[in-house]
Write an enzyme that holds these catalytic residues in place. Structure first.
Site, PDB file in Angstrom:
ATOM      1  N   GLY A 156      31.551  85.233  36.870  1.00 31.08           N
ATOM      2  CA  GLY A 156      30.470  85.052  37.837  1.00 31.08           C
ATOM      3  C   GLY A 156      29.170  85.617  37.309  1.00 31.08           C
ATOM      4  N   ASN A 157      28.198  85.792  38.173  1.00 32.92           N
ATOM      5  CA  ASN A 157      26.929  86.418  37.769  1.00 32.92           C
ATOM      6  C   ASN A 157      26.325  87.161  38.950  1.00 32.92           C
ATOM      7  OD1 ASN A 157      24.988  84.561  39.215  1.00 32.92           O
ATOM      8  ND2 ASN A 157      26.055  83.064  37.930  1.00 32.92           N
ATOM      9  N   HIS A 158      25.204  87.834  38.710  1.00 37.72           N
ATOM     10  CA  HIS A 158      24.624  88.738  39.715  1.00 37.72           C
ATOM     11  C   HIS A 158      23.787  88.063  40.796  1.00 37.72           C
ATOM     12  CE1 HIS A 158      26.021  92.355  37.855  1.00 37.72           C
ATOM     13  NE2 HIS A 158      25.436  92.076  36.699  1.00 37.72           N
TER      14      HIS A 158
ATOM     15  N   ALA B   6      22.299  79.882  40.430  1.00 37.74           N
ATOM     16  CA  ALA B   6      22.539  80.465  39.099  1.00 37.74           C
ATOM     17  C   ALA B   6      23.884  79.923  38.610  1.00 37.74           C
ATOM     18  CB  ALA B   6      22.559  81.986  39.178  1.00 37.74           C
TER      19      ALA B   6
END
Ligand code: CTP
Ligand code: CA
Length: 226
Positions: A33-35, A101
């Site tokens: 995943g990402n922030h 994102a």
């Protein structure tokens, strides 16, 4: 073009917004995943809907929701799922703002069972995800307005301009990670808007809500001139 009178000025506009991170599964309990929190895209969806637009928000795994109850929310977890949602709705909207994102790569294979630890090191093979924004740009009519984001750390302008052209966008929002208080996890953002006629507007550090209003002002201006 930053209007002060925003009351219902987007009535009749149908908009699609993508927001939040993607989660690409590795096995039943893990993902890449990402922030991203989704806050910028959620603020954009609210700004559009508050001004009378009909809004579909494609929202990834974010803990936040829009405030405006007229927004239709469609959830996704992976880039592949997001692409399907966008393909389903793209021809029925006039404006797209793509702030999700999206992971550039996903594991090439998703394990059916939880992967057990064994060796001291392990390798994960990744394959490229579809570029959802690129797909929308390729399938854009002259009447549709398309806005993308760019997150850059080096040669920001060159890279953002390259994406604007390659993805057939009308406007790109350059997100600077350099400014203190901007980007992931913050309630404020500092962005630069670049359009396809090479105009450039540097916005100051603003709340994501105010930033969203200004992005929507610019997108509306472009859309009206079509
Ligand atoms: N985007 C997308 N689908 C992808 C990757 C990106 O829709 N698979 C969209 C994002 O929502 C954003 C824009 O493309 O609006 C730019 O994303 P960014 O990560 O900055 O650019 P990339 O084209 O992925 O290039 P790179 O990460 O290599 O800089
Ligand atoms: Ca990327």
């Amino acid at each position: 073009f930053f209007t002060s009178e925003r009351n219902n000025d987007l009535a009749g506009v149908k908009a699609l917004v993508t927001a939040g991170p993607t989660y690409e599964p590795i096995d039943p309990v893990r993902f890449i995943g990402n922030h991203s929190t989704g806050k910028m895209g959620i603020a954009l969806a609210d700004a559009l809907a508050d001004r009378g637009a009909e809004v579909i928000l494609c929202l990834g795994p974010s803990g936040f929701l829009p405030r405006n109850k007229t927004i239709e929310i469609r959830r996704f977890a992976t880039a592949g799922e997001l692409l399907l949602l966008v393909q389903e709705h793209w021809t029925s909207v006039n404006l797209g703002i793509f702030s999700a994102a999206v992971a550039d790569y996903r594991p090439s294979h998703v394990a059916d069972e939880k992967i057990k630890k064994s060796e001291d090191s392990m390798e994960l093979q990744l394959v490229k995800n579809p570029d959802v924004l690129f797909w929308a740009g390729q399938n854009k009519s002259d009447q549709q307005t398309l806005v993308g984001f760019a997150l850059e750390t080096t040669n920001e302008f060159e890279h953002a301009k390259g994406k604007l052209k390659k993805k057939n966008l009308d406007l790109i929002v350059l997100n600077s990670l350099r400014t203190e208080g901007a980007g992931f996890g913050h309630d404020t953002n500092q962005v630069t808007l670049l359009d396809k006629d090479n105009n450039c507007v540097n916005l100051e550090l603003l709340s994501k809500i105010e930033t969203a209003q200004k992005i929507v002002d610019y997108a509306r201006e472009i859309h009206q001139s079509k």
